[in-house]
Design a protein around this motif. Structure first.
Motif, PDB file in Angstrom:
ATOM      1  N   MET A 112       0.840  -1.188   0.000  1.00 47.80           N
ATOM      2  CA  MET A 112       0.000   0.000   0.000  1.00 47.80           C
ATOM      3  C   MET A 112       0.886   1.252   0.000  1.00 47.80           C
ATOM      4  O   MET A 112       1.982   1.241   0.564  1.00 47.80           O
ATOM      5  N   PRO A 113       0.429   2.396  -0.570  1.00 43.06           N
ATOM      6  CA  PRO A 113       1.241   3.609  -0.615  1.00 43.06           C
ATOM      7  C   PRO A 113       1.578   4.116   0.749  1.00 43.06           C
ATOM      8  O   PRO A 113       2.652   4.663   0.979  1.00 43.06           O
ATOM      9  N   GLY A 114       0.628   4.026   1.714  1.00 40.64           N
ATOM     10  CA  GLY A 114       0.927   4.493   3.057  1.00 40.64           C
ATOM     11  C   GLY A 114       2.076   3.740   3.661  1.00 40.64           C
ATOM     12  O   GLY A 114       2.939   4.288   4.348  1.00 40.64           O
ATOM     13  N   GLU A 115       2.125   2.395   3.389  1.00 39.32           N
ATOM     14  CA  GLU A 115       3.214   1.595   3.908  1.00 39.32           C
ATOM     15  C   GLU A 115       4.539   1.990   3.258  1.00 39.32           C
ATOM     16  O   GLU A 115       5.590   1.988   3.900  1.00 39.32           O
ATOM     17  N   VAL A 116       4.476   2.317   1.954  1.00 44.13           N
ATOM     18  CA  VAL A 116       5.699   2.744   1.275  1.00 44.13           C
ATOM     19  C   VAL A 116       6.227   4.035   1.887  1.00 44.13           C
ATOM     20  O   VAL A 116       7.429   4.211   2.102  1.00 44.13           O
ATOM     21  N   ASN A 117       5.306   4.990   2.195  1.00 44.63           N
ATOM     22  CA  ASN A 117       5.735   6.228   2.826  1.00 44.63           C
ATOM     23  C   ASN A 117       6.397   5.961   4.160  1.00 44.63           C
ATOM     24  O   ASN A 117       7.415   6.572   4.528  1.00 44.63           O
ATOM     25  N   SER A 173       4.196  31.461 -15.146  1.00 44.38           N
ATOM     26  CA  SER A 173       4.387  32.697 -15.900  1.00 44.38           C
ATOM     27  C   SER A 173       5.074  32.413 -17.246  1.00 44.38           C
ATOM     28  O   SER A 173       4.687  31.508 -17.973  1.00 44.38           O
ATOM     29  N   PHE A 174       6.130  33.193 -17.589  1.00 44.28           N
ATOM     30  CA  PHE A 174       6.860  32.968 -18.831  1.00 44.28           C
ATOM     31  C   PHE A 174       7.906  31.877 -18.584  1.00 44.28           C
ATOM     32  O   PHE A 174       8.844  32.066 -17.814  1.00 44.28           O
ATOM     33  N   SER A 175       7.738  30.720 -19.221  1.00 44.91           N
ATOM     34  CA  SER A 175       8.657  29.606 -19.021  1.00 44.91           C
ATOM     35  C   SER A 175       8.719  28.781 -20.310  1.00 44.91           C
ATOM     36  O   SER A 175       7.690  28.503 -20.940  1.00 44.91           O
ATOM     37  N   SER A 176       9.934  28.368 -20.663  1.00 45.87           N
ATOM     38  CA  SER A 176      10.117  27.549 -21.870  1.00 45.87           C
ATOM     39  C   SER A 176      10.079  26.062 -21.564  1.00 45.87           C
ATOM     40  O   SER A 176      10.288  25.237 -22.459  1.00 45.87           O
ATOM     41  N   SER A 177       9.822  25.693 -20.314  1.00 46.56           N
ATOM     42  CA  SER A 177       9.820  24.293 -19.906  1.00 46.56           C
ATOM     43  C   SER A 177       8.408  23.740 -19.879  1.00 46.56           C
ATOM     44  O   SER A 177       7.422  24.478 -19.861  1.00 46.56           O
ATOM     45  N   ALA A 178       8.341  22.403 -19.872  1.00 41.26           N
ATOM     46  CA  ALA A 178       7.097  21.730 -19.512  1.00 41.26           C
ATOM     47  C   ALA A 178       7.148  21.442 -18.017  1.00 41.26           C
ATOM     48  O   ALA A 178       8.224  21.357 -17.418  1.00 41.26           O
ATOM     49  N   TRP A 179       5.984  21.288 -17.398  1.00 42.64           N
ATOM     50  CA  TRP A 179       5.919  21.083 -15.948  1.00 42.64           C
ATOM     51  C   TRP A 179       5.073  19.857 -15.650  1.00 42.64           C
ATOM     52  O   TRP A 179       3.982  19.682 -16.210  1.00 42.64           O
ATOM     53  N   TRP A 180       5.604  19.012 -14.771  1.00 56.00           N
ATOM     54  CA  TRP A 180       4.891  17.833 -14.305  1.00 56.00           C
ATOM     55  C   TRP A 180       4.352  18.102 -12.909  1.00 56.00           C
ATOM     56  O   TRP A 180       5.018  18.717 -12.079  1.00 56.00           O
ATOM     57  N   VAL A 181       3.150  17.611 -12.672  1.00 57.76           N
ATOM     58  CA  VAL A 181       2.476  17.803 -11.390  1.00 57.76           C
ATOM     59  C   VAL A 181       1.988  16.439 -10.912  1.00 57.76           C
ATOM     60  O   VAL A 181       1.391  15.676 -11.697  1.00 57.76           O
ATOM     61  N   GLN A 182       2.253  16.117  -9.635  1.00 61.96           N
ATOM     62  CA  GLN A 182       1.811  14.844  -9.078  1.00 61.96           C
ATOM     63  C   GLN A 182       1.089  15.061  -7.760  1.00 61.96           C
ATOM     64  O   GLN A 182       1.453  15.938  -6.980  1.00 61.96           O
ATOM     65  N   VAL A 183       0.088  14.234  -7.515  1.00 67.44           N
ATOM     66  CA  VAL A 183      -0.590  14.224  -6.224  1.00 67.44           C
ATOM     67  C   VAL A 183      -1.201  12.826  -6.037  1.00 67.44           C
ATOM     68  O   VAL A 183      -1.670  12.204  -7.001  1.00 67.44           O
ATOM     69  N   ASP A 184      -1.152  12.304  -4.817  1.00 67.91           N
ATOM     70  CA  ASP A 184      -1.702  10.992  -4.495  1.00 67.91           C
ATOM     71  C   ASP A 184      -3.027  11.154  -3.779  1.00 67.91           C
ATOM     72  O   ASP A 184      -3.140  11.960  -2.840  1.00 67.91           O
ATOM     73  N   LEU A 185      -4.005  10.382  -4.216  1.00 71.83           N
ATOM     74  CA  LEU A 185      -5.341  10.410  -3.633  1.00 71.83           C
ATOM     75  C   LEU A 185      -5.665   9.005  -3.128  1.00 71.83           C
ATOM     76  O   LEU A 185      -5.487   8.016  -3.859  1.00 71.83           O
ATOM     77  N   THR A 186      -6.127   8.924  -1.899  1.00 75.02           N
ATOM     78  CA  THR A 186      -6.466   7.622  -1.316  1.00 75.02           C
ATOM     79  C   THR A 186      -7.919   7.608  -0.881  1.00 75.02           C
ATOM     80  O   THR A 186      -8.463   8.639  -0.447  1.00 75.02           O
ATOM     81  N   ASN A 187      -8.533   6.450  -1.014  1.00 74.26           N
ATOM     82  CA  ASN A 187      -9.936   6.257  -0.621  1.00 74.26           C
ATOM     83  C   ASN A 187      -9.964   5.345   0.599  1.00 74.26           C
ATOM     84  O   ASN A 187      -9.732   4.138   0.506  1.00 74.26           O
ATOM     85  N   PRO A 202     -11.281   3.295  -6.214  1.00 76.03           N
ATOM     86  CA  PRO A 202     -11.840   2.099  -5.586  1.00 76.03           C
ATOM     87  C   PRO A 202     -11.649   2.150  -4.078  1.00 76.03           C
ATOM     88  O   PRO A 202     -10.765   2.853  -3.566  1.00 76.03           O
ATOM     89  N   PRO A 203     -12.443   1.391  -3.328  1.00 70.95           N
ATOM     90  CA  PRO A 203     -12.328   1.411  -1.860  1.00 70.95           C
ATOM     91  C   PRO A 203     -10.977   0.873  -1.396  1.00 70.95           C
ATOM     92  O   PRO A 203     -10.473  -0.129  -1.903  1.00 70.95           O
ATOM     93  N   GLY A 204     -10.381   1.597  -0.426  1.00 74.28           N
ATOM     94  CA  GLY A 204      -9.137   1.157   0.193  1.00 74.28           C
ATOM     95  C   GLY A 204      -7.924   1.273  -0.689  1.00 74.28           C
ATOM     96  O   GLY A 204      -6.870   0.717  -0.351  1.00 74.28           O
ATOM     97  N   GLU A 205      -7.977   1.963  -1.802  1.00 74.90           N
ATOM     98  CA  GLU A 205      -6.833   2.069  -2.701  1.00 74.90           C
ATOM     99  C   GLU A 205      -6.357   3.508  -2.830  1.00 74.90           C
ATOM    100  O   GLU A 205      -7.095   4.452  -2.542  1.00 74.90           O
ATOM    101  N   THR A 206      -5.109   3.619  -3.264  1.00 79.12           N
ATOM    102  CA  THR A 206      -4.487   4.924  -3.495  1.00 79.12           C
ATOM    103  C   THR A 206      -4.078   5.022  -4.956  1.00 79.12           C
ATOM    104  O   THR A 206      -3.429   4.113  -5.483  1.00 79.12           O
ATOM    105  N   HIS A 207      -4.480   6.090  -5.598  1.00 80.03           N
ATOM    106  CA  HIS A 207      -4.098   6.343  -6.986  1.00 80.03           C
ATOM    107  C   HIS A 207      -3.344   7.660  -7.071  1.00 80.03           C
ATOM    108  O   HIS A 207      -3.555   8.567  -6.265  1.00 80.03           O
TER     109      HIS A 207
END
Length: 624
Positions: free
Chosen positions: A1-6, A88-102, A162-167
């Motif tokens: 589980m992700p919580g255990e990994v943390n 703002s003004f940037s020549s890069s691409a940006w990646w965004v991550q967030v974990d959601l758990t049920n 889904p129940p009890g999972e983290t995406h």
């Protein structure tokens, strides 16, 4: 589980080889940054995700969703900490991550909204605990509107947990030409999203409806009156209406959903048209051609520069475009402010209305552009300042146009009236001249009468008026059986003050003393006199001697509190001595001169008693 990994990442023990290996394998698959997963069952109905996500700048655009999990641990992810994502003004691409758990026992659906309708490219993936991509979205303002999973003016991604999972939600934000708009990021349940959408739709419906009503009304007025300022107002308002409708995502949703390239080209071009119509409207609204030949040309030149700087949008260049358009717009805005202030200074009522209206809009536009440039953060004020300012601005300008039309109507009537008046001009000229001379004579007589009654330096009654007015007051109070309270006040050692500081400074002291007298003695029956030099007289309307004394004592304290420096006084500041006489036996004070003599003697007693005090001469009966 992700919580255990943390937990493993934070508390792994070097001596436990098996735990270390397991943790490393899970990290290679899952790649969890050091941000705790968000339990969507405990999150509020509307959650701002921007401070909760982690960010990765992809300056070379080398990462993709296939290679990202394996390299995630060694990548320089950073916690956002921003209330709104703003690159703002940037020549890069940006990646965004967030974990959601049920944490519940049922499937939970949440909606992830990127509340910026002009974002160019948005790629999103939903990744499960094993690192498998289970859902993909590819949308953005440069892709057709049907690419959006939810038909909405902003970008809304439906996420089922889904129940009890983290995406994990992974977003890749990119632009066509290096200009990122501030992007709010919200996580909501269906009810909260519906309520938010309804609130926004109601607000925008009222806003655009009000602008459309103003536009239609003034267009009809133009058809009826053929007043050019109305046509320019309609063009100015119409270009602004279209600009706001595009900027808020409604045009792409309802007008041209299959033309993303045109949707992006029209924004800067419409800004240039808006600025040009603003210059045209300003010139006709303030009738600048009547006051200057070169001023309208300067405004048109600055507006043309803004429109010209928008031309690169036709070839797909947007980042450099705004870098040149913003200074041009600032130049034109400064010119408009200067022109409005100049016309206000010349007494133009329309310019005053215009200045207030333009300042309101200018504040809104400035806040918006500073937010686009990354100087200011994204919030309700910086995001909706243009709407609030423009609504008020157009209402004020409509009021000004109504006033202008009425003014033009009056001017036309006046012109017609002048034609008729020319026939009687000769006969009326003599009569008007006689009336003018009579008015001048009456005015001169009033001025002479006022000069005869008042002291020119202090504005108080002079000694001549003192004799007349006090004699009348004594006669009136004798008939009514009322007591009279009179004061003689003399500024202490005033000759020394003039010798030390000069006569001009002495005159300033007299003016200050007179002003203070006017502040303290404002009852209808109070009369103030300058009897000569530094000597003043006060005829008071007071119910009792005590009341008069208290009022006089308050004034004495206020005069001392002015702290006017006086080296020649033992007190170090300007003070005064007062002689107060109270009498209802008018045999002892039959006239103004006798009353003055009694008060003057009391004043001299105050002088002999170290000054800066009040000496009372009570001529009232003992039971009064």
């Amino acid at each position: 589980m992700p919580g255990e990994v943390n937990v493993t990442r934070r508390y792994f023990l070097p001596q436990l080889l098996i735990a270390t290996v397991c943790g490393w394998l899970l990290l290679c698959l899952w790649g969890q940054p050091a941000v705790a997963a968000i339990d969507v069952t405990e999150a509020p109905g509307e959650l701002n995700l921007s401070p909760e996500v982690v960010l990765l700048e992809d300056s070379d655009r080398t990462y993709d969703i296939a290679s990202l999990p394996a390299e995630n641990e060694r990548l320089p992810w950073q916690a956002s900490g921003q209330e709104t994502l703003n690159f703002s003004f940037s020549s890069s691409a940006w990646w965004v991550q967030v974990d959601l758990t049920n944490g519940s026992e049922a499937v939970v659906r949440r909606l992830l909204e990127l509340a910026m309708p002009l974002h160019d490219y948005l790629d999103a993936w939903l990744v499960d605990e094993s690192g498998e991509v289970i859902r993909v979205w590819q949308t953005g303002n440069r892709r057709v509107f049907d690419s959006r999973p939810v038909a909405h003016r902003t970008f809304v991604l439906p996420i089922d947990l889904p129940p009890g999972e983290t995406h994990r939600v992974v977003l890749r934000l990119d632009t066509h030409d290096g200009l990122f708009d501030a992007t709010p990021l919200y996580l909501m349940d269906g009810a909260s999203f519906l309520a938010k959408s309804q609130r926004e739709l109601m607000a925008f419906s009222l806003y655009f409806g009000a602008l459309l009503a103003l536009l239609t009304y003034n267009l009809l007025l133009y058809v009826a009156t053929r007043e050019r300022a109305l046509l320019h107002y309609v063009a100015y308002l119409g270009s602004f209406f279209v600009l706001m409708f595009i900027a808020r995502g409604f045009a792409f949703q309802y007008w041209w959903p299959n033309w993303p390239t045109f949707n992006n080209q029209i924004v800067p071009l419409n800004i240039g048209v808006f600025i040009l119509t603003l210059a045209m409207f300003t010139c006709s609204y303030l009738s600048l051609h009547r006051h200057s030949v070169w001023l309208p040309r300067v405004l048109y030149g600055a507006a043309g520069l803004c429109l010209l700087s928008a031309m690169p949008a036709l070839w797909g260049h947007y980042g450099p475009l705004f870098r040149t358009m913003i200074p041009s717009a600032i130049l034109l805005s400064t010119l408009l402010l200067v022109v409005a202030v100049w016309r206000c200074w010349r007494g133009d009522v329309l310019a005053r209305i215009y200045l207030v209206a333009w300042c309101v809009l200018l504040v809104g536009i400035t806040l918006y552009f500073l937010r686009v440039a990354g100087v200011l953060p994204y919030n309700l004020i910086t995001e909706y300042a243009v709407q609030a300012g423009s609504g008020l601005e157009f209402l004020l300008l409509a009021l000004g146009l109504a006033w202008k039309i009425n003014q033009l109507k009056n001017e036309k009537l006046e012109a017609e009236r002048k034609t008729h008046e020319l026939q009687r001009q000769v006969n009326q000229r003599l009569e008007a001249e006689v009336r003018s001379r009579t008015r001048d004579l009456e005015s001169a007589n009033r001025q002479l009468a006022a000069m005869a009654r008042t002291d020119p330096l202090t504005g108080l009654y002079n000694r001549r008026q003192f004799l007349t007015l006090v004699d009348e007051e004594l006669g009136c109070r004798r008939r009514l059986g009322q007591a009279v309270l009179f004061v003689v006040m003399d500024i202490d050692v005033f000759k020394a003050y003039n010798d030390t500081y000069g006569h001009q400074a002495g005159d300033e002291v007299l003016v200050k003393v007179a002003a203070l007298l006017k502040q303290h003695f404002r009852r209808e029956g109070d009369h103030l006199f300058r009897l000569g030099g530094e000597e003043f007289g006060l005829l008071l309307e007071a119910d009792t001697l005590k009341a008069g004394y208290r009022a006089l004592e308050r004034f004495r304290g206020s005069l001392e509190a002015l702290r006017i420096p006086h080296q020649g006084s033992v007190y170090g500041v300007v003070t005064a001595s007062f002689g107060l006489v109270a009498c209802e036996d008018f045999e002892q004070v039959p006239d103004a001169q006798a009353l003055y003599s009694q008060a003057d003697q009391a004043m001299y007693e105050a002088k002999q008693q170290a000054r800066n005090r009040i000496v009372v001469r009570n001529l009232l009966p003992e039971n009064t």
